[in-house]
Write a protein that holds these residues in place. Structure first.
Motif, PDB file in Angstrom:
ATOM      1  N   PRO A 191       8.158  -2.705   2.554  1.00 37.05           N
ATOM      2  CA  PRO A 191       7.664  -1.554   1.790  1.00 37.05           C
ATOM      3  C   PRO A 191       8.235  -0.249   2.332  1.00 37.05           C
ATOM      4  O   PRO A 191       8.596  -0.146   3.501  1.00 37.05           O
ATOM      5  N   SER A 192       8.309   0.764   1.462  1.00 36.87           N
ATOM      6  CA  SER A 192       8.845   2.067   1.848  1.00 36.87           C
ATOM      7  C   SER A 192       7.832   3.159   1.549  1.00 36.87           C
ATOM      8  O   SER A 192       7.286   3.233   0.444  1.00 36.87           O
ATOM      9  N   LEU A 193       7.582   4.023   2.529  1.00 35.63           N
ATOM     10  CA  LEU A 193       6.658   5.142   2.329  1.00 35.63           C
ATOM     11  C   LEU A 193       7.221   6.162   1.346  1.00 35.63           C
ATOM     12  O   LEU A 193       6.482   7.035   0.875  1.00 35.63           O
ATOM     13  N   ALA A 194       8.501   6.054   1.025  1.00 28.49           N
ATOM     14  CA  ALA A 194       9.080   6.952   0.026  1.00 28.49           C
ATOM     15  C   ALA A 194       8.439   6.738  -1.345  1.00 28.49           C
ATOM     16  O   ALA A 194       8.472   7.633  -2.190  1.00 28.49           O
ATOM     17  N   ASN A 195       7.849   5.580  -1.556  1.00 29.16           N
ATOM     18  CA  ASN A 195       7.192   5.275  -2.838  1.00 29.16           C
ATOM     19  C   ASN A 195       5.724   5.687  -2.860  1.00 29.16           C
ATOM     20  O   ASN A 195       5.049   5.499  -3.868  1.00 29.16           O
ATOM     21  N   PHE A 196       5.237   6.240  -1.756  1.00 31.55           N
ATOM     22  CA  PHE A 196       3.797   6.542  -1.635  1.00 31.55           C
ATOM     23  C   PHE A 196       3.401   7.692  -2.549  1.00 31.55           C
ATOM     24  O   PHE A 196       4.119   8.688  -2.695  1.00 31.55           O
ATOM     25  N   SER A 197       2.216   7.549  -3.157  1.00 28.43           N
ATOM     26  CA  SER A 197       1.599   8.634  -3.920  1.00 28.43           C
ATOM     27  C   SER A 197       0.104   8.368  -4.012  1.00 28.43           C
ATOM     28  O   SER A 197      -0.340   7.226  -3.861  1.00 28.43           O
ATOM     29  N   VAL A 198      -0.668   9.411  -4.265  1.00 22.55           N
ATOM     30  CA  VAL A 198      -2.112   9.250  -4.413  1.00 22.55           C
ATOM     31  C   VAL A 198      -2.432   8.368  -5.608  1.00 22.55           C
ATOM     32  O   VAL A 198      -3.322   7.516  -5.565  1.00 22.55           O
ATOM     33  N   GLY A 199      -1.687   8.559  -6.693  1.00 24.47           N
ATOM     34  CA  GLY A 199      -1.905   7.744  -7.882  1.00 24.47           C
ATOM     35  C   GLY A 199      -1.662   6.273  -7.618  1.00 24.47           C
ATOM     36  O   GLY A 199      -2.402   5.413  -8.114  1.00 24.47           O
ATOM     37  N   LEU A 200      -0.661   5.982  -6.820  1.00 19.49           N
ATOM     38  CA  LEU A 200      -0.367   4.596  -6.470  1.00 19.49           C
ATOM     39  C   LEU A 200      -1.517   3.976  -5.686  1.00 19.49           C
ATOM     40  O   LEU A 200      -1.922   2.832  -5.935  1.00 19.49           O
ATOM     41  N   VAL A 201      -2.080   4.737  -4.744  1.00 20.99           N
ATOM     42  CA  VAL A 201      -3.212   4.243  -3.947  1.00 20.99           C
ATOM     43  C   VAL A 201      -4.425   4.007  -4.841  1.00 20.99           C
ATOM     44  O   VAL A 201      -5.108   2.984  -4.736  1.00 20.99           O
ATOM     45  N   LEU A 202      -4.709   4.950  -5.741  1.00 20.84           N
ATOM     46  CA  LEU A 202      -5.851   4.801  -6.648  1.00 20.84           C
ATOM     47  C   LEU A 202      -5.674   3.596  -7.558  1.00 20.84           C
ATOM     48  O   LEU A 202      -6.635   2.872  -7.848  1.00 20.84           O
ATOM     49  N   PHE A 203      -4.445   3.378  -8.013  1.00 23.56           N
ATOM     50  CA  PHE A 203      -4.169   2.210  -8.853  1.00 23.56           C
ATOM     51  C   PHE A 203      -4.443   0.924  -8.079  1.00 23.56           C
ATOM     52  O   PHE A 203      -5.054  -0.025  -8.605  1.00 23.56           O
ATOM     53  N   ALA A 204      -3.999   0.882  -6.827  1.00 22.31           N
ATOM     54  CA  ALA A 204      -4.245  -0.293  -5.984  1.00 22.31           C
ATOM     55  C   ALA A 204      -5.738  -0.492  -5.757  1.00 22.31           C
ATOM     56  O   ALA A 204      -6.228  -1.633  -5.757  1.00 22.31           O
ATOM     57  N   VAL A 205      -6.484   0.598  -5.579  1.00 17.18           N
ATOM     58  CA  VAL A 205      -7.934   0.513  -5.360  1.00 17.18           C
ATOM     59  C   VAL A 205      -8.629  -0.080  -6.582  1.00 17.18           C
ATOM     60  O   VAL A 205      -9.452  -1.003  -6.468  1.00 17.18           O
ATOM     61  N   VAL A 206      -8.313   0.439  -7.774  1.00 18.43           N
ATOM     62  CA  VAL A 206      -8.965  -0.033  -8.999  1.00 18.43           C
ATOM     63  C   VAL A 206      -8.642  -1.506  -9.253  1.00 18.43           C
ATOM     64  O   VAL A 206      -9.538  -2.315  -9.530  1.00 18.43           O
ATOM     65  N   CYS A 207      -7.374  -1.862  -9.138  1.00 21.03           N
ATOM     66  CA  CYS A 207      -6.980  -3.258  -9.392  1.00 21.03           C
ATOM     67  C   CYS A 207      -7.597  -4.197  -8.360  1.00 21.03           C
ATOM     68  O   CYS A 207      -8.046  -5.295  -8.707  1.00 21.03           O
ATOM     69  N   ALA A 208      -7.632  -3.773  -7.095  1.00 15.85           N
ATOM     70  CA  ALA A 208      -8.206  -4.608  -6.043  1.00 15.85           C
ATOM     71  C   ALA A 208      -9.704  -4.790  -6.254  1.00 15.85           C
ATOM     72  O   ALA A 208     -10.242  -5.888  -6.044  1.00 15.85           O
TER      73      ALA A 208
END
Length: 303
Positions: A191-208
């Motif tokens: 994985p690369s932190l260059a792809n990090f975003s708040v929206g990405l984290v929130l998406f992972a939270v909802v799906c998880a």
């Protein structure tokens, strides 16, 4: 379901219950092992396997009406039928192939992934209706917070090594499980932190959150009440996680590593439900695992 003299949750199965347990294990192995052998080792197309499983379960279910020995397994078979026929076939195979579903969710892999999580919630609602129709109450299938500080009882393998509250046992499992997942996933997926975003984290939270609740409800909340009164706690904590682990052979991570991690996780989740009489610890611990996997996958470039 038909009445049956049930052993206490921690007791050893009687002779008749032991025979029934063999049948239950045979069912679990027939639902999982053939595809592993055919698909992973013999490289055979197994696209027909889901319908074969449904047919097998339907046959076993019919058998419960004519063979008294297996009649107590009717509830377990009903739950498996909902998992394979309703969740796996209807919601995860047939509906995604429909034109309406494709118009909404196709084209974006992340949106398609979210759509699959949404469909699993639909399967949860069907399972809930089935359980209520079977006469179970909400607490019978652990849809409650439960006692978060209940005692985690030691096992023969000394896990835990002594009785301790689930606040301690669950915390230790969370740290170890997330660490192990990162140990296996990071070198494999890079994985690369260059792809990090708040929206990405929130998406992972909802799906998880959606996926972990659906799996805990479908694969443990619904299943444990069908087998715990028949076989007792120890046998249940082998049977239910054993099926869950074998069913993850083609998951992430896959292979024997995936089977082992899923089985161990399934054991902890099932143990927490039985001992706390609620879904909270299982849902939280499963959520952490799913969130870790999803976030690493997203940081690696997509699901």
């Amino acid at each position: 379901m038909d009445g049956i003299a049930s052993p206490r949750a921690g007791s050893r199965p009687t002779v008749s219950a032991r025979s029934l347990l063999y049948v239950a294990w045979a069912t679990v192995l027939l639902l999982t092992v053939p595809e592993i052998i055919l698909r992973a080792f013999l490289r055979v197309d197994t696209s027909w396997m889901l319908l074969a499983r449904i047919g097998l379960l339907a046959g076993f279910f019919a058998l419960t009406f004519v063979w008294p020995l297996v009649r107590p397994l009717r509830g377990m078979l009903v739950v498996f039928l909902v998992i394979y026929a309703v969740e796996a076939y209807l919601f995860l195979t047939a509906i995604p192939q429909s034109e309406i579903y494709r118009d909404v969710f196709d084209g974006d892999p992340n949106l398609a992934f979210f759509g699959e999580r949404l469909l699993r919630i639909g399967a949860v609602l069907v399972m809930l209706a089935v359980l209520l129709q079977m006469g179970l109450r909400r607490r019978d299938f652990y849809v409650a917070i439960g006692d978060l500080r209940a005692t985690a009882e030691p096992t023969r393998l000394k896990i835990p090594h002594k009785a301790q509250p689930w606040t301690t046992f669950g915390r230790n499992y969370a740290i170890i499980s997330v660490g192990l997942l990162l140990f296996f996933l990071i070198p494999a997926l890079k994985p690369s932190l260059a792809n990090f975003s708040v929206g990405l984290v929130l998406f992972a939270v909802v799906c998880a959150a959606m996926n972990s609740f659906a799996e805990e409800f479908l694969y443990r909340s619904a299943l444990i009440p069908q087998v715990l009164p028949l076989f007792g706690k120890s046998a249940t904590l082998l049977l239910v996680p054993g099926w869950f682990g074998l069913a993850h052979y083609f998951g992430v991570p896959n292979g024997l590593t995936g089977v082992l991690l899923a089985a161990v996780g399934g054991w902890f989740f099932a143990k927490s439900m039985i001992e706390t009489r609620g879904i909270a610890w299982a849902w939280f611990l499963h959520f952490l695992a799913d969130f870790t996997v999803y976030l690493v996958l997203l940081l690696a470039g997509g699901l």
